[in-house]
Design a protein around this motif. Structure first.
Motif, PDB file in Angstrom:
ATOM      1  N   SER A   3       0.880  -1.559   0.248  1.00  0.00           N
ATOM      2  CA  SER A   3       0.029   0.191  -0.116  1.00  0.00           C
ATOM      3  C   SER A   3       1.167   1.424  -0.012  1.00  0.00           C
ATOM      4  O   SER A   3       0.513   2.841  -0.157  1.00  0.00           O
ATOM      5  N   LEU A   4       1.833   1.524   0.756  1.00  0.00           N
ATOM      6  CA  LEU A   4       3.150   2.037   1.151  1.00  0.00           C
ATOM      7  C   LEU A   4       3.638   2.352  -0.862  1.00  0.00           C
ATOM      8  O   LEU A   4       3.647   3.806  -0.863  1.00  0.00           O
ATOM      9  N   SER A  10       2.356   1.739 -11.835  1.00  0.00           N
ATOM     10  CA  SER A  10       2.246   2.407 -13.403  1.00  0.00           C
ATOM     11  C   SER A  10       3.484   1.940 -14.380  1.00  0.00           C
ATOM     12  O   SER A  10       4.350   0.915 -13.800  1.00  0.00           O
ATOM     13  N   THR A  11       3.656   2.084 -15.701  1.00  0.00           N
ATOM     14  CA  THR A  11       4.028   1.438 -16.319  1.00  0.00           C
ATOM     15  C   THR A  11       5.812   1.878 -16.238  1.00  0.00           C
ATOM     16  O   THR A  11       6.601   1.979 -17.177  1.00  0.00           O
ATOM     17  N   SER A  12       6.139   3.166 -14.994  1.00  0.00           N
ATOM     18  CA  SER A  12       7.104   3.793 -15.039  1.00  0.00           C
ATOM     19  C   SER A  12       8.396   3.269 -14.126  1.00  0.00           C
ATOM     20  O   SER A  12       8.009   2.346 -13.648  1.00  0.00           O
ATOM     21  N   ARG A  13       9.453   3.515 -14.456  1.00  0.00           N
ATOM     22  CA  ARG A  13      10.540   2.634 -14.002  1.00  0.00           C
ATOM     23  C   ARG A  13      10.959   4.157 -13.200  1.00  0.00           C
ATOM     24  O   ARG A  13      10.905   4.611 -13.036  1.00  0.00           O
ATOM     25  N   TYR A  14      11.400   2.885 -12.140  1.00  0.00           N
ATOM     26  CA  TYR A  14      12.397   3.109 -10.769  1.00  0.00           C
ATOM     27  C   TYR A  14      13.332   3.142 -10.223  1.00  0.00           C
ATOM     28  O   TYR A  14      13.828   2.063 -10.544  1.00  0.00           O
ATOM     29  N   THR A  15      14.401   3.494  -9.493  1.00  0.00           N
ATOM     30  CA  THR A  15      15.251   3.457  -8.872  1.00  0.00           C
ATOM     31  C   THR A  15      14.888   3.127  -6.970  1.00  0.00           C
ATOM     32  O   THR A  15      15.028   4.395  -7.128  1.00  0.00           O
ATOM     33  N   VAL A  16      15.381   2.136  -6.722  1.00  0.00           N
ATOM     34  CA  VAL A  16      15.461   2.197  -5.494  1.00  0.00           C
ATOM     35  C   VAL A  16      16.135   2.391  -4.906  1.00  0.00           C
ATOM     36  O   VAL A  16      17.269   0.909  -5.172  1.00  0.00           O
ATOM     37  N   PRO A  39       1.450   5.626   9.204  1.00  0.00           N
ATOM     38  CA  PRO A  39       1.458   5.403   7.468  1.00  0.00           C
ATOM     39  C   PRO A  39       2.314   6.421   6.999  1.00  0.00           C
ATOM     40  O   PRO A  39       2.682   5.972   6.526  1.00  0.00           O
ATOM     41  N   THR A  40       1.836   7.706   7.585  1.00  0.00           N
ATOM     42  CA  THR A  40       2.532   8.472   7.181  1.00  0.00           C
ATOM     43  C   THR A  40       3.983   9.069   7.191  1.00  0.00           C
ATOM     44  O   THR A  40       4.384   8.878   5.841  1.00  0.00           O
ATOM     45  N   TYR A  41       4.175   8.569   8.138  1.00  0.00           N
ATOM     46  CA  TYR A  41       5.929   8.663   8.604  1.00  0.00           C
ATOM     47  C   TYR A  41       6.374   7.913   7.364  1.00  0.00           C
ATOM     48  O   TYR A  41       7.519   8.033   6.930  1.00  0.00           O
ATOM     49  N   ALA A  42       5.963   6.285   7.011  1.00  0.00           N
ATOM     50  CA  ALA A  42       6.815   5.473   6.446  1.00  0.00           C
ATOM     51  C   ALA A  42       6.564   5.476   5.160  1.00  0.00           C
ATOM     52  O   ALA A  42       7.564   5.572   4.665  1.00  0.00           O
ATOM     53  N   ARG A  43       5.354   5.640   4.894  1.00  0.00           N
ATOM     54  CA  ARG A  43       5.240   6.065   3.026  1.00  0.00           C
ATOM     55  C   ARG A  43       6.134   7.861   2.829  1.00  0.00           C
ATOM     56  O   ARG A  43       7.055   6.734   1.937  1.00  0.00           O
ATOM     57  N   LEU A  44       6.260   8.647   3.224  1.00  0.00           N
ATOM     58  CA  LEU A  44       7.491   9.082   3.093  1.00  0.00           C
ATOM     59  C   LEU A  44       9.391   9.060   2.841  1.00  0.00           C
ATOM     60  O   LEU A  44       9.918   9.021   2.066  1.00  0.00           O
ATOM     61  N   LEU A  45       9.212   8.143   4.302  1.00  0.00           N
ATOM     62  CA  LEU A  45      10.673   7.809   3.951  1.00  0.00           C
ATOM     63  C   LEU A  45      10.755   6.570   2.716  1.00  0.00           C
ATOM     64  O   LEU A  45      11.754   6.640   2.368  1.00  0.00           O
ATOM     65  N   VAL A  46       9.521   5.999   2.771  1.00  0.00           N
ATOM     66  CA  VAL A  46      10.142   4.830   1.531  1.00  0.00           C
ATOM     67  C   VAL A  46      10.074   5.976   0.433  1.00  0.00           C
ATOM     68  O   VAL A  46      11.082   5.494  -0.659  1.00  0.00           O
ATOM     69  N   GLU A  47       9.272   7.221   0.252  1.00  0.00           N
ATOM     70  CA  GLU A  47       9.260   7.921  -1.123  1.00  0.00           C
ATOM     71  C   GLU A  47      10.804   8.392  -1.355  1.00  0.00           C
ATOM     72  O   GLU A  47      10.559   8.492  -2.101  1.00  0.00           O
ATOM     73  N   TYR A  48      11.160   8.368  -0.245  1.00  0.00           N
ATOM     74  CA  TYR A  48      12.038   9.191  -0.165  1.00  0.00           C
ATOM     75  C   TYR A  48      13.823   8.510  -0.779  1.00  0.00           C
ATOM     76  O   TYR A  48      14.491   8.769  -0.836  1.00  0.00           O
ATOM     77  N   ASN A  66      16.702  13.707  -7.022  1.00  0.00           N
ATOM     78  CA  ASN A  66      15.301  13.830  -6.631  1.00  0.00           C
ATOM     79  C   ASN A  66      14.962  12.412  -6.518  1.00  0.00           C
ATOM     80  O   ASN A  66      15.937  11.466  -7.334  1.00  0.00           O
ATOM     81  N   THR A  67      13.638  12.449  -5.312  1.00  0.00           N
ATOM     82  CA  THR A  67      13.063  11.496  -5.100  1.00  0.00           C
ATOM     83  C   THR A  67      11.708  11.856  -6.110  1.00  0.00           C
ATOM     84  O   THR A  67      11.375  12.693  -5.588  1.00  0.00           O
ATOM     85  N   ILE A  68      10.984  10.751  -5.085  1.00  0.00           N
ATOM     86  CA  ILE A  68       9.336  11.223  -5.745  1.00  0.00           C
ATOM     87  C   ILE A  68       8.972  11.423  -3.827  1.00  0.00           C
ATOM     88  O   ILE A  68       7.769  11.504  -4.024  1.00  0.00           O
ATOM     89  N   TYR A  69       9.084  11.872  -3.462  1.00  0.00           N
ATOM     90  CA  TYR A  69       8.948  12.993  -2.309  1.00  0.00           C
ATOM     91  C   TYR A  69       9.344  14.053  -2.697  1.00  0.00           C
ATOM     92  O   TYR A  69      10.557  14.386  -3.004  1.00  0.00           O
ATOM     93  N   PRO A  70       8.458  14.553  -3.042  1.00  0.00           N
ATOM     94  CA  PRO A  70       8.474  16.374  -3.111  1.00  0.00           C
ATOM     95  C   PRO A  70       9.494  17.364  -2.608  1.00  0.00           C
ATOM     96  O   PRO A  70       9.720  17.406  -1.395  1.00  0.00           O
ATOM     97  N   HIS A  71      10.401  17.846  -3.246  1.00  0.00           N
ATOM     98  CA  HIS A  71      11.450  19.076  -3.090  1.00  0.00           C
ATOM     99  C   HIS A  71      11.913  17.804  -1.778  1.00  0.00           C
ATOM    100  O   HIS A  71      12.400  19.072  -0.966  1.00  0.00           O
TER     101      HIS A  71
END
Length: 121
Positions: A3-4, A10-16, A39-48, A66-71
């Motif tokens: 869920s995070l 999607s069809t996008s590609r990522y680097t984790v 859940p918010t902290y966990a999501r932001l940490l994963v996005e970072y 850049n990460t998917i965690y904005p800014h």
């Protein structure tokens, strides 16, 4: 965890940049508890730890990633031995692990974005 990561399905590609198990286990118990209980902290940490687009190790260089965690970018420097260092402390332990939608690199540390540092430690 699924869920995070729903925003990345999607069809996008990522680097984790995935922290190793040892990196996660080395976090203080109170920090781990705060992350697990929010859940918010966990999501932001994963996005970072996720970059939109595929970057193999030979493409990584010093600068801000850049990460998917904005800014909130990851600072990458190069030490005297020529190794990349992430946010001043994380090193690459494994690189270029291919995934269906991108690539994974394993880090020696959990990267904490500046906005979460006061909250999670």
């Amino acid at each position: 965890m699924t869920s995070l990561l729903s925003s990345t399905t999607s069809t996008s590609r990522y680097t984790v940049f995935a922290p190793s198990n040892a990196a996660i286990n080395s976090l203080p118990a109170d920090v781990l508890s705060r992350i697990k209980n929010s859940p918010t902290y966990a999501r932001l940490l994963v996005e970072y730890h996720i970059h939109r687009g595929t970057l193999h190790s030979q493409s990584l260089k010093a600068g801000t990633l850049n990460t998917i965690y904005p800014h909130h970018g990851i600072g990458i420097t190069q030490n005297a031995a020529g190794n990349l260092v992430f946010n001043g402390l994380g090193n690459l332990e494994m690189t270029d692990i291919e995934a269906d939608n991108g690539v994974v690199h394993v880090l020696s540390h959990v990267l904490i974005p500046s906005s979460l540092a006061p909250v999670v430690g």
